[in-house]
Structures are given as structure tokens and as C-alpha cells.
Design an enzyme around this catalytic site. Structure first.
Site, short mmCIF file in Angstrom:
data_model
loop_
_atom_site.label_atom_id
_atom_site.label_comp_id
_atom_site.label_asym_id
_atom_site.label_seq_id
_atom_site.Cartn_x
_atom_site.Cartn_y
_atom_site.Cartn_z
N LYS A 3 0.84 -1.20 0.00
CA LYS A 3 0.00 0.00 0.00
C LYS A 3 0.87 1.25 0.00
CE LYS A 3 -1.73 1.69 4.02
NZ LYS A 3 -1.42 3.12 4.17
N ARG A 14 -0.39 14.71 13.44
CA ARG A 14 0.31 14.37 12.19
C ARG A 14 0.36 15.58 11.26
NH1 ARG A 14 -1.35 8.33 10.29
NH2 ARG A 14 0.49 8.52 8.98
N ASP A 43 4.55 0.57 12.10
CA ASP A 43 3.40 -0.15 11.52
C ASP A 43 3.33 -1.61 11.95
OD1 ASP A 43 2.53 2.14 10.31
OD2 ASP A 43 3.13 1.59 8.28
N ARG A 97 -8.50 -0.57 4.35
CA ARG A 97 -7.60 0.43 3.77
C ARG A 97 -6.25 -0.19 3.43
NH1 ARG A 97 -6.03 4.41 7.57
NH2 ARG A 97 -4.58 4.72 5.89
C1 UD1 Z 1 4.11 6.85 6.57
C2 UD1 Z 1 3.31 5.61 6.29
C3 UD1 Z 1 2.72 5.08 7.57
C4 UD1 Z 1 3.81 4.88 8.62
C5 UD1 Z 1 4.66 6.15 8.78
C6 UD1 Z 1 5.87 5.95 9.69
C7 UD1 Z 1 2.53 5.97 4.03
C8 UD1 Z 1 1.37 6.24 3.14
N1 UD1 Z 1 2.26 5.94 5.35
O1 UD1 Z 1 3.21 7.83 7.09
O2 UD1 Z 1 2.12 3.82 7.29
O3 UD1 Z 1 3.22 4.58 9.87
O4 UD1 Z 1 5.14 6.57 7.50
O5 UD1 Z 1 6.65 4.92 9.23
O6 UD1 Z 1 3.63 5.74 3.58
N2 UD1 Z 1 5.85 14.75 10.75
C9 UD1 Z 1 5.96 16.10 11.00
N3 UD1 Z 1 5.76 16.97 9.97
C10 UD1 Z 1 5.48 16.54 8.70
C11 UD1 Z 1 5.39 15.16 8.44
C12 UD1 Z 1 5.59 14.28 9.50
O7 UD1 Z 1 6.21 16.51 12.12
O8 UD1 Z 1 5.33 17.39 7.81
C13 UD1 Z 1 6.04 13.79 11.86
C14 UD1 Z 1 4.80 12.94 12.14
O9 UD1 Z 1 3.91 13.60 12.99
C15 UD1 Z 1 5.44 11.72 12.77
C16 UD1 Z 1 6.77 11.58 12.04
O10 UD1 Z 1 7.04 12.86 11.46
O11 UD1 Z 1 5.68 11.95 14.14
C17 UD1 Z 1 6.82 10.54 10.97
O12 UD1 Z 1 5.69 10.68 10.13
P1 UD1 Z 1 5.75 10.33 8.58
O13 UD1 Z 1 6.95 9.49 8.27
O14 UD1 Z 1 5.57 11.58 7.81
O15 UD1 Z 1 4.47 9.44 8.42
P2 UD1 Z 1 3.63 9.36 7.11
O16 UD1 Z 1 4.55 9.61 5.97
O17 UD1 Z 1 2.38 10.12 7.25
#
Ligand code: UD1
Length: 431
Positions: free
Chosen positions: A33, A132, A318, A410
Site C-alpha cells: 500500500k 500528524r 506499523d 484500507r
Molecule cells: C508513513 C506511512 C505510515 C507509517 C509512517 C511511519 C505511508 C502512506 N504511510 O506515514 O504507514 O506509519 O510513514 O513509518 O507511507 N511529521 C511532522 N511533519 C510533517 C510530516 C511528518 O512533524 O510534515 C512527523 C509525524 O507527525 C510523525 C513523524 O514525522 O511523528 C513521521 O511521520 P511520517 O513518516 O511523515 O508518516 P507518514 O509519511 O504520514
């Protein structure tokens, strides 16, 4: 029936699971996914035809296809089951109705801005400033010269009819979709973009392979520094989505928790080394072949394992919820610490209702293993929590009802068929 009506229909489905049986058999692992979603959105970067193989049949994928159609793409499946995406995007708006159901839609922002020079992407529901945020996605695009405003719940970006410009960007936090969004945007920028402190997940590498197939110039994916030399345009072609390491990990944990033996096919063990190490530590017998992994837990005690989640190559967040079930029935005590997301322990209260001895202290759960779990009526709160509750249901003697399984749909392709193939008893009860 429309897509949204269909969605409403499945919101009330439940799983009924009769536990107590060891899983035994083979399961074919689907495409990931988390690789399929950025790659689908990455098709916006070309007007040429893209053929995608091994695309999982998931609700998030359907949402993504719906979004691509709204933006102007034509999407269909060919006779081999490959997804064919053609045409050129012309609409810049990713609407709230779709984005609210799938946070990954934020990854439309980079490709839209790079290809059309403008984008309006709804802020993912409730995540703007809360747990997030998407600040890194936005900051990266601003560094590349986009003007970005937040207006009425939408992120509006514009390049004023210029190409984005290459930039060096340090991610304050390692973000998977943040890295992917910026990688995609940078492929069509003028000059060189360097992403420092980039995420290193296998899905990043798969996206980079896809973009390279389209003619992008990307180096360093899989390391903390990714360098992208922008090109004028990208072409079409064919790509096969990498296997879903989290799906594979989930079936392996289900096998371990039920003292069974399961072979996951179509998955390379290099994708989930840390998870396999932890399963070995839990006393599982693991056999690796070229494209399959077998876990055997028959007649073996489950030993407790301490886990701390962190960005790849460390233990994936995950897989945290699934390992909670294993530790809940292990011989001894252990701790699970979550460092990526706040509030990712919603499954703990449900496991306690099933008889687990778990105590939350800050971002750590102290687990004291119990003999077994009791069947109960439980509620899924997110995707991986749902997987945890399904595994708990397979362990518990009696009938467990897992409510709100739309989360599960999902991210897990044909889960009830796959579990049934492994000898588990699971039914979908239509709401
Ligand atoms: C992706 C995965 C999700 C997984 C996560 C962590 C996809 C579609 N989803 O989610 O399954 O659980 O990686 O491995 O690939 N953060 C910020 N600012 C930002 C973006 C992120 O502070 O702009 C923080 C988030 O709150 C979190 C951390 O960074 O604490 C990691 O998040 P992130 O790696 O971005 O998760 P996703 O990419 O949403």
C-alpha cells in the site's frame, strides 16, 4: 452505486473470528500500500501511459484512483489485472471529500505543483497542527520556490508559471510521505535538489525506481541523502509494486501468536530484516528462501521481546500493534516503546478487555504475558490496530467481534480470504 456510497456501506462491516486454531499454510503477499499510493500519485508527473503491476486491491488505492480521475487521468485495469493510467491532469483541486479519508493524498501536492504549476489540496482531516502535521511537505516545496498559502482548509500552492527550482532541504524529522512528496516535485524542477535526513524505507526506493523508469535522475534513495537532478519531462512505462513488508510481517506474527506455521510467498526477506530479528528473538523458527519466508512456532514457547519503534531500518511503527499481541501472551515481561506517533496505543485498551496485562507509561507499554486471551467484542481504531485485534481474535478461544473494520480494508488485501486459506475462522458480517 457511487464510490462514496460504497464507502458508507462498508463503514459498518464487522469481523467475526473464532479463535484458538493454529494458522498453517501459504499466503501470497500483495503489493505494498505504502508504495502503491505515492506511485499512483506520481503518475501525474507524465502525460504518457503508465502500466502498474501488483497494485493491491485496497480502499486507499481506490481512493487514490478516484482522486486521479478527478484530476483528469483515465484509469482502467487491463486483461492481466494491471492498472493502466493515461491522459494528462488538468484539474488542480484535491477535494476534502477524498483527502479526509486518506491522509496520503497530501502527496498529490508535490506532483500537482510540479506538473501544473499550481495545486489546491485539502488539509488531511484534523491533522493540520495536531498529531500528524504536514509542515515538512510545505516547507520543502517553499524551498523549491512554490508560494503556499493555507486557506479555508486547503493548501494552495503556485509557482507563478515557473518551474520549481532545485534546493537543498534538511528534513527536521524523518518523514516518509514528506520525502516522497519532495522527491516527486524535484523530478521536474530546474537544477538539483538534495533531501537531507531523508526517509530510507523500501517504499521510498520503490518510488525512486518507478520515477527512474520514467526518466528521472535520482540517486541516494535508501540512504539519508537523496539527490535529484530535475529533467524537463517524464515519460510513461511499466512498473511492478514492491511487496508489502507490513502485510507479510502481520501474517508472520499471526502465525507466531497462534503457534502455527505460515509461508509468505512473493516477498523478499531483505524488506523486513528487523521484524524477522525480533520474531527470532521471540523464539520463532524462520526459514528464508529467495522469494518467501516461513515462520514455524509449533510447539515453541513465545518469548517476550523489547521493542522501540523508529524510522527504517529500525523497527517499524506499523508493526508495533501486532507485536503487542505476541508480547501479551509471551512467557515473561517486555516493553514496547513508540517513538514515531503519539497516541498509537489505542489498541492497548481493547487488548486489556481481552484479558491482556498491559500498562501504559508515557510512550511505553509494559507487557506481562498471560496464558491466553479471551474472546470479546472490540473496536478497531486505526489500520494497524485492526490487524492487532484480528490476530488477538485468532488467538482467543471463543468468538471475537471486531467492529469498524473499514480501517482494515484500507491496508490489507482480501484479508478474510487469506486468513481462511491459512485455516483461520473469520467471517465478514455486513452491517
Ligand atoms: C508513513 C506511512 C505510515 C507509517 C509512517 C511511519 C505511508 C502512506 N504511510 O506515514 O504507514 O506509519 O510513514 O513509518 O507511507 N511529521 C511532522 N511533519 C510533517 C510530516 C511528518 O512533524 O510534515 C512527523 C509525524 O507527525 C510523525 C513523524 O514525522 O511523528 C513521521 O511521520 P511520517 O513518516 O511523515 O508518516 P507518514 O509519511 O504520514
Amino acid at each position: 452505486m457511487s464510490f462514496l456510497h460504497n464507502l458508507m456501506g462498508i463503514l459498518v462491516d464487522k469481523f467475526q473470528i473464532v479463535g484458538g486454531k493454529a494458522l498453517d499454510g501459504e499466503v501470497v503477499i500483495s503489493g505494498a500500500k505504502n508504495a502503491a499510493l505515492p506511485i499512483l500519485l506520481g503518475t501525474m508527473l507524465t502525460k504518457e501511459k503508465i502500466v502498474l503491476k501488483n497494485v493491491p486491491d485496497l480502499r486507499d488505492v481506490k481512493t487514490c484512483i478516484e482522486l486521479l480521475k478527478i484530476l483528469g487521468k483515465e484509469c482502467s485495469y487491463d486483461e492481466n489485472g494491471s492498472l493502466v493510467i493515461e491522459g494528462k491532469i488538468h484539474n488542480k483541486v484535491a477535494p476534502y471529500e477524498l483527502v479526509k479519508t486518506m491522509r496520503a493524498s497530501i502527496m498529490a501536492l508535490g506532483p500537482l505543483t510540479a506538473f501544473l504549476g499550481e495545486a489546491e489540496v485539502s488539509l488531511p482531516g484534523g491533522c493540520a497542527i495536531g498529531a500528524r502535521p504536514v509542515d515538512l511537505h510545505v516547507k520543502g516545496l517553499v524551498a523549491m520556490g512554490a508560494n503556499i498559502t493555507l486557506d479555508e482548509g486547503y493548501i494552495r500552492s503556485s509557482t507563478n508559471n515557473q518551474r520549481l527550482k532545485g534546493a537543498t532541504f534538511v528534513m527536521d524529522k524523518v518523514s516518509v510521505t514528506g520525502t516522497e512528496n519532495l522527491m516527486m516535485a524535484a523530478t521536474l524542477a530546474s537544477g538539483t535538489t538534495i533531501i537531507e535526513n531523508a526517509a530510507r524505507e523500501p517504499e521510498i526506493v520503490d518510488l525512486a525506481n518507478f520515477l527512474r523508469m520514467m526518466g528521472a535522475d535520482i540517486k541516494g534513495d535508501g540512504s539519508t541523502t537523496i539527490t535529484i537532478n530535475g529533467v524537463q519531462e517524464l515519460k510513461g512505462g511499466e512498473h511492478s509494486i514492491v511487496a508489502d513488508r507490513i502485510e507479510a510481517g502481520t501474517y508472520l506474527v499471526a502465525a507466531a501468536a497462534t503457534h502455527g506455521r505460515v509461508t509468505c510467498k512473493n516477498v523478499n526477506s531483505s524488506l523486513l530484516e528487523t521484524v524477522l530479528l525480533k520474531l527470532k528473538e521471540a523464539n520463532a523458527l524462520i526459514t528464508i528462501e529467495e522469494n518467501s519466508i516461513t515462520l514455524d512456532m509449533r510447539g515453541r514457547d513465545i518469548l517476550p521481546v523489547d521493542i522501540t519503534t523508529a524510522p527504517h531500518p529500525a523497527f517499524p511503527t506499523d508493526m508495533q500493534a501486532q507485536f503487542m499481541v505476541l508480547n501479551a501472551i509471551a512467557k515473561g515481561t517486555s516493553t514496547i516503546t513508540e517513538t514515531i506517533f503519539e497516541n498509537r496505543f489505542m489498541h492497548v485498551a481493547e487488548l486489556i478487555r481481552m484479558g491482556a496485562d498491559l500498562k501504559i507509561k508515557g510512550n511505553t507499554v509494559m507487557c506481562t504475558g498471560v496464558e491466553s486471551l479471551n474472546a470479546a467484542q472490540v473496536m478497531a481504531t486505526d489500520l494497524r490496530a485492526s490487524a492487532c485485534l484480528v490476530i488477538a481474535g485468532l488467538v482467543a478461544h471463543g468468538t471475537t467481534i471486531v467492529d469498524r473494520i473499514y480501517h482494515m480494508d484500507r491496508g490489507y488485501e482480501h484479508i478474510e480470504n487469506k486468513i481462511r486459506q491459512l485455516g483461520g475462522t473469520i467471517e465478514r458480517i455486513k452491517g
